[in-house]
Each structure stands twice: as structure tokens, then as C-alpha cells.
Design a protein around this motif. Structure first.
Motif, PDB file in Angstrom:
ATOM      1  N   ALA A   8       0.860  -1.368  -0.113  1.00 58.02           N
ATOM      2  CA  ALA A   8       0.190   0.171  -0.012  1.00 58.02           C
ATOM      3  C   ALA A   8       0.742   1.310  -0.022  1.00 58.02           C
ATOM      4  O   ALA A   8       0.558   2.307  -0.721  1.00 58.02           O
ATOM      5  CB  ALA A   8      -0.864   0.087   1.069  1.00 58.02           C
ATOM      6  N   LEU A   9       1.862   1.136   0.681  1.00 58.49           N
ATOM      7  CA  LEU A   9       2.917   2.373   0.818  1.00 58.49           C
ATOM      8  C   LEU A   9       3.564   2.678  -0.373  1.00 58.49           C
ATOM      9  O   LEU A   9       3.667   3.594  -0.964  1.00 58.49           O
ATOM     10  CB  LEU A   9       3.846   2.313   1.739  1.00 58.49           C
ATOM     11  CG  LEU A   9       4.937   3.126   2.068  1.00 58.49           C
ATOM     12  CD1 LEU A   9       4.166   4.583   2.436  1.00 58.49           C
ATOM     13  CD2 LEU A   9       5.946   2.862   3.186  1.00 58.49           C
ATOM     14  N   PHE A  10       3.775   1.672  -1.158  1.00 64.08           N
ATOM     15  CA  PHE A  10       4.715   1.631  -2.574  1.00 64.08           C
ATOM     16  C   PHE A  10       3.686   2.168  -3.471  1.00 64.08           C
ATOM     17  O   PHE A  10       3.890   3.004  -4.428  1.00 64.08           O
ATOM     18  CB  PHE A  10       5.108   0.162  -2.962  1.00 64.08           C
ATOM     19  CG  PHE A  10       5.622   0.240  -4.222  1.00 64.08           C
ATOM     20  CD1 PHE A  10       6.924   0.684  -4.546  1.00 64.08           C
ATOM     21  CD2 PHE A  10       5.117  -0.103  -5.494  1.00 64.08           C
ATOM     22  CE1 PHE A  10       7.456   0.787  -5.684  1.00 64.08           C
ATOM     23  CE2 PHE A  10       5.610  -0.050  -6.554  1.00 64.08           C
ATOM     24  CZ  PHE A  10       6.881   0.421  -6.833  1.00 64.08           C
ATOM     25  N   PRO A  51      -7.582  16.264  -6.845  1.00 60.80           N
ATOM     26  CA  PRO A  51      -8.292  15.703  -5.922  1.00 60.80           C
ATOM     27  C   PRO A  51      -8.341  14.191  -6.238  1.00 60.80           C
ATOM     28  O   PRO A  51      -8.559  13.315  -5.329  1.00 60.80           O
ATOM     29  CB  PRO A  51      -9.617  16.638  -6.383  1.00 60.80           C
ATOM     30  CG  PRO A  51      -9.226  17.632  -6.946  1.00 60.80           C
ATOM     31  CD  PRO A  51      -8.198  17.370  -7.462  1.00 60.80           C
ATOM     32  N   PHE A  52      -8.072  13.871  -7.536  1.00 64.31           N
ATOM     33  CA  PHE A  52      -8.427  12.348  -7.840  1.00 64.31           C
ATOM     34  C   PHE A  52      -7.308  11.556  -7.222  1.00 64.31           C
ATOM     35  O   PHE A  52      -7.545  10.646  -6.720  1.00 64.31           O
ATOM     36  CB  PHE A  52      -8.432  12.073  -9.216  1.00 64.31           C
ATOM     37  CG  PHE A  52      -8.503  10.810  -9.799  1.00 64.31           C
ATOM     38  CD1 PHE A  52      -9.642   9.779  -9.702  1.00 64.31           C
ATOM     39  CD2 PHE A  52      -7.204  10.145 -10.423  1.00 64.31           C
ATOM     40  CE1 PHE A  52      -9.515   8.595  -9.917  1.00 64.31           C
ATOM     41  CE2 PHE A  52      -7.283   8.856 -10.748  1.00 64.31           C
ATOM     42  CZ  PHE A  52      -8.381   8.076 -10.595  1.00 64.31           C
ATOM     43  N   ILE A  53      -6.082  12.025  -7.316  1.00 63.63           N
ATOM     44  CA  ILE A  53      -4.918  11.598  -6.761  1.00 63.63           C
ATOM     45  C   ILE A  53      -5.104  11.425  -5.208  1.00 63.63           C
ATOM     46  O   ILE A  53      -4.728  10.497  -4.479  1.00 63.63           O
ATOM     47  CB  ILE A  53      -3.555  12.072  -7.135  1.00 63.63           C
ATOM     48  CG1 ILE A  53      -3.314  12.105  -8.670  1.00 63.63           C
ATOM     49  CG2 ILE A  53      -2.534  11.673  -6.416  1.00 63.63           C
ATOM     50  CD1 ILE A  53      -3.112  10.678  -9.251  1.00 63.63           C
ATOM     51  N   PHE A  54      -5.460  12.470  -4.655  1.00 61.54           N
ATOM     52  CA  PHE A  54      -5.739  12.752  -3.020  1.00 61.54           C
ATOM     53  C   PHE A  54      -6.590  11.642  -2.724  1.00 61.54           C
ATOM     54  O   PHE A  54      -6.273  10.814  -1.536  1.00 61.54           O
ATOM     55  CB  PHE A  54      -6.414  13.990  -2.551  1.00 61.54           C
ATOM     56  CG  PHE A  54      -6.770  14.191  -1.302  1.00 61.54           C
ATOM     57  CD1 PHE A  54      -5.687  14.220  -0.095  1.00 61.54           C
ATOM     58  CD2 PHE A  54      -8.020  14.442  -1.110  1.00 61.54           C
ATOM     59  CE1 PHE A  54      -6.264  14.225   0.958  1.00 61.54           C
ATOM     60  CE2 PHE A  54      -8.500  14.484   0.218  1.00 61.54           C
ATOM     61  CZ  PHE A  54      -7.604  14.313   1.205  1.00 61.54           C
ATOM     62  N   ILE A  59      -7.317   6.140  -0.163  1.00 66.47           N
ATOM     63  CA  ILE A  59      -8.268   5.029  -0.119  1.00 66.47           C
ATOM     64  C   ILE A  59      -7.278   3.828   0.043  1.00 66.47           C
ATOM     65  O   ILE A  59      -7.382   2.844   0.540  1.00 66.47           O
ATOM     66  CB  ILE A  59      -9.070   4.947  -1.543  1.00 66.47           C
ATOM     67  CG1 ILE A  59     -10.213   5.780  -1.317  1.00 66.47           C
ATOM     68  CG2 ILE A  59      -9.442   3.373  -1.700  1.00 66.47           C
ATOM     69  CD1 ILE A  59     -11.139   6.083  -2.392  1.00 66.47           C
ATOM     70  N   VAL A  60      -6.114   3.959  -0.878  1.00 66.28           N
ATOM     71  CA  VAL A  60      -5.094   2.831  -0.909  1.00 66.28           C
ATOM     72  C   VAL A  60      -4.291   2.630   0.681  1.00 66.28           C
ATOM     73  O   VAL A  60      -4.448   1.663   1.118  1.00 66.28           O
ATOM     74  CB  VAL A  60      -3.971   3.183  -2.039  1.00 66.28           C
ATOM     75  CG1 VAL A  60      -2.666   2.184  -1.730  1.00 66.28           C
ATOM     76  CG2 VAL A  60      -4.430   2.970  -3.242  1.00 66.28           C
ATOM     77  N   GLY A  64      -4.610  -0.270   3.425  1.00 70.20           N
ATOM     78  CA  GLY A  64      -3.501  -0.896   3.919  1.00 70.20           C
ATOM     79  C   GLY A  64      -3.425  -1.036   5.415  1.00 70.20           C
ATOM     80  O   GLY A  64      -3.089  -1.842   5.953  1.00 70.20           O
ATOM     81  N   ILE A  65      -4.168  -0.041   6.210  1.00 69.95           N
ATOM     82  CA  ILE A  65      -4.362  -0.257   7.357  1.00 69.95           C
ATOM     83  C   ILE A  65      -5.622  -0.490   7.988  1.00 69.95           C
ATOM     84  O   ILE A  65      -5.981  -0.383   9.570  1.00 69.95           O
ATOM     85  CB  ILE A  65      -3.865   1.391   8.119  1.00 69.95           C
ATOM     86  CG1 ILE A  65      -4.900   2.554   7.845  1.00 69.95           C
ATOM     87  CG2 ILE A  65      -2.458   1.672   7.862  1.00 69.95           C
ATOM     88  CD1 ILE A  65      -4.848   3.565   8.689  1.00 69.95           C
TER      89      ILE A  65
END
Length: 92
Positions: A8-10, A51-54, A59-60, A64-65
Motif C-alpha cells: 500500500a505504501l509503495f 483531488p483524484f490523486i488525493f 483509499i489505498v 493498507g491499515i
């Protein structure tokens, strides 16, 4: 030295690098075209991508958490992201 990154971090890092690359490329296009009207069009398209990238990176990160936080905290974080987007996109 070998670093271990969570998937998720990657993915989050990848999306942010991709977003930064798009921003730099947009600046290059503005410089290349040397036209204020085209620069405004390019800048407006960046306003759609940001905003799409944000949302995508958030979400990713949340997925991940997801196993480390409670469902209630998960909902509050999603609600917070929605409120940020509402505040930014709603304008005046």
C-alpha cells in the motif's frame, strides 16, 4: 541497503510521484506554449487531477491499515476526506 515497503505504501508513493511528474510536465507545457490562455487550460486540468490523486492515495492507505484500525475510525476518516473534498470543490 534493501528497504522493505508495504504494498500500500509503495502504491501511494507511486501515485504521488506520478502526480508530481504530471505537475512538472504541465509546467513544461505552459513554458513551451508561452500562451496565457493555454496555461489556464493546463492549470484547470491539473485541478481535476489533484483531488483524484488525493482520494486514490487516501483509499489505498486506508485499505493498507484497515486491519489495524476500528471500523468506526475508518468511517470517520472517510467522512473527513469527503468533507475536505466538499469544502474544496464547493467553493464559495
Amino acid at each position: 541497503m534493501l528497504f522493505f515497503l508495504e504494498k500500500a505504501l509503495f502504491v501511494m508513493i507511486f501515485f504521488r510521484v506520478l502526480s508530481g511528474s504530471v505537475e512538472v510536465f504541465a509546467a513544461y507545457l505552459m513554458f513551451r506554449f508561452n500562451d496565457l490562455e493555454k496555461a489556464i487550460i493546463i492549470n484547470s486540468s491539473l485541478a481535476l487531477i489533484g483531488p483524484f490523486i488525493f482520494i486514490l492515495t487516501t483509499i489505498v492507505g486506508l485499505f493498507g491499515i484497515a486491519d489495524k484500525i476500528s471500523f468506526q475510525k475508518f468511517i470517520f476518516i472517510l467522512l473527513g476526506v469527503c468533507l475536505i473534498m466538499f469544502g474544496v470543490l464547493k467553493g464559495e
